[in-house]
Design an enzyme around this catalytic site. Structure first.
Site, PDB file in Angstrom:
ATOM      1  N   LYS A  53       0.841  -1.207   0.000  1.00  0.00           N
ATOM      2  CA  LYS A  53       0.000   0.000   0.000  1.00  0.00           C
ATOM      3  C   LYS A  53       0.873   1.253   0.000  1.00  0.00           C
ATOM      4  O   LYS A  53       0.594   2.211  -0.725  1.00  0.00           O
ATOM      5  CB  LYS A  53      -0.949  -0.025   1.207  1.00  0.00           C
ATOM      6  CG  LYS A  53      -2.083  -1.047   1.055  1.00  0.00           C
ATOM      7  CD  LYS A  53      -2.845  -1.341   2.333  1.00  0.00           C
ATOM      8  CE  LYS A  53      -3.830  -2.492   2.108  1.00  0.00           C
ATOM      9  NZ  LYS A  53      -4.504  -2.973   3.319  1.00  0.00           N
ATOM     10  N   GLN A  97      -5.129  -1.801   9.742  1.00  0.00           N
ATOM     11  CA  GLN A  97      -5.091  -3.115   9.099  1.00  0.00           C
ATOM     12  C   GLN A  97      -5.801  -4.158   9.971  1.00  0.00           C
ATOM     13  O   GLN A  97      -5.545  -4.259  11.172  1.00  0.00           O
ATOM     14  CB  GLN A  97      -3.631  -3.524   8.846  1.00  0.00           C
ATOM     15  CG  GLN A  97      -3.449  -4.816   8.089  1.00  0.00           C
ATOM     16  CD  GLN A  97      -3.906  -4.752   6.629  1.00  0.00           C
ATOM     17  OE1 GLN A  97      -3.943  -3.690   6.013  1.00  0.00           O
ATOM     18  NE2 GLN A  97      -4.257  -5.896   6.078  1.00  0.00           N
ATOM     19  N   ASP A 120     -11.006   2.935   4.322  1.00  0.00           N
ATOM     20  CA  ASP A 120     -11.559   1.602   4.049  1.00  0.00           C
ATOM     21  C   ASP A 120     -13.067   1.611   3.801  1.00  0.00           C
ATOM     22  O   ASP A 120     -13.610   0.616   3.321  1.00  0.00           O
ATOM     23  CB  ASP A 120     -11.328   0.697   5.270  1.00  0.00           C
ATOM     24  CG  ASP A 120      -9.981  -0.001   5.242  1.00  0.00           C
ATOM     25  OD1 ASP A 120      -9.631  -0.558   4.197  1.00  0.00           O
ATOM     26  OD2 ASP A 120      -9.306   0.003   6.284  1.00  0.00           O
TER      27      ASP A 120
END
Ligand code: GUN
Length: 287
Positions: A53, A97, A120
């Protein structure tokens, strides 16, 4: 039949090029989009995802900030970091995460991320907006699957879309996305899971079959309707290497189109994350 291979790497490159243009336009307004990632613990797969990422951010001109905390971190400490990132003007998107260590409540952490910085799209506000058909950011893997279908010319309107796997990250938000009366959606959606009886009866009906269960090769050729489009979200590390949830070789002989693993959904997830961060920076930037 030998299926068309849907090239996720190539389609993700298209999306990233579009994102890079939007980032350059923001630069003209003195805004550099910023993504903060938070990793708790040392899960090897999560570490690989996080480093991909950051690399992808750098390639399109997004700044990224890496926060790596030990597995023993207390929930209050993690919430304190999220609050600090919520207040940091250089940070437009925050990604914590998953999975988190068992002593930390994922729901509490997702609630703490400001909905306006939720890279997200996992905050309850953003999931609610998705369900209502008015999303700001869509979770990256479902958004990436939709783009794979759209950009491969797959018409989902009125199609039977069968999703196997009801995770909060993929299955549930993808069902909410595909059922909307909108381009790239408007499907009849079935969401199958571990309690589904006679799974094959559902998968064999699918015009578009999406599999996100996290178990290697559980979908066999007999479970797929001839001519179906098959999207494999699985990333299973086996002795034979990285393998999807679909028996790729056998299903390729039955399906009209299929995503490979690697090189299918994975690159799209990262590309759509970049798009989400850019969207959040555009919304935060002064007019
Ligand atoms: N773990 C697996 N996929 C994801 C994702 O898309 N976002 C976050 N935050 N964690 C994940």
């Amino acid at each position: 039949m030998t299926a068309h291979i849907i090239d996720g790497k190539a389609i993700a490159a298209e999306v990233r090029a579009e994102v890079a243009e939007r980032v350059a336009a923001l630069g003209g307004r003195d805004v550099t989009p910023g993504l903060a990632t938070v990793l708790v613990g040392d899960d090897p797969a999560s570490k690989i995802y996080i480093s991909s990422k950051h690399k992808a951010c750098a390639e399109v001109g997004i700044r990224s900030f890496d926060h790596h905390l030990p597995a023993s971190t207390e929930q209050t400490e993690l919430l304190g970091l999220v609050e600090a990132l919520n207040a940091d003007d250089d940070v437009h998107g925050i990604l914590v995460q998953m999975p988190l260590p068992a002593h930390i409540s994922e729901a509490a952490v997702l609630d703490a991320v400001s909905p306006g910085k939720d890279a997200d799209g996992f905050h309850p506000c953003n999931l609610g907006r998705l369900l209502a058909g008015d999303p700001v950011v869509v979770p990256a893997t479902p958004a990436g699957i939709q783009q794979l279908l759209l950009r491969s010319g797959v018409d989902t309107s009125g199609a039977d879309v069968v999703i196997v796997g009801r995770s909060n990250i993929v299955g549930k938000p993808l069902a909410a996305l595909m059922v909307q009366k909108a381009p790239g959606a408007n499907a009849t959606v079935t969401l199958c899971h571990t309690a589904t009886r006679d799974l094959s009866a559902y998968t064999r009906r699918a015009d578009v079959l999406v599999v996100a269960v996290g178990r290697a090769r559980v979908i066999t050729a007999q479970m797929v309707k001839p001519g179906a489009v098959v999207i494999d979200v699985g990333m299973n590390r086996t002795e034979a290497g990285l393998t999807g949830d679909v028996d790729f070789e056998a299903v390729s002989e039955v399906a009209a189109a299929i995503t490979p693993v690697p090189g299918g959904v994975g690159p799209m997830t990262i590309a759509m994350l970049l798009a989400n961060v850019t969207t959040l920076a555009e919304r935060a930037a002064p007019a």
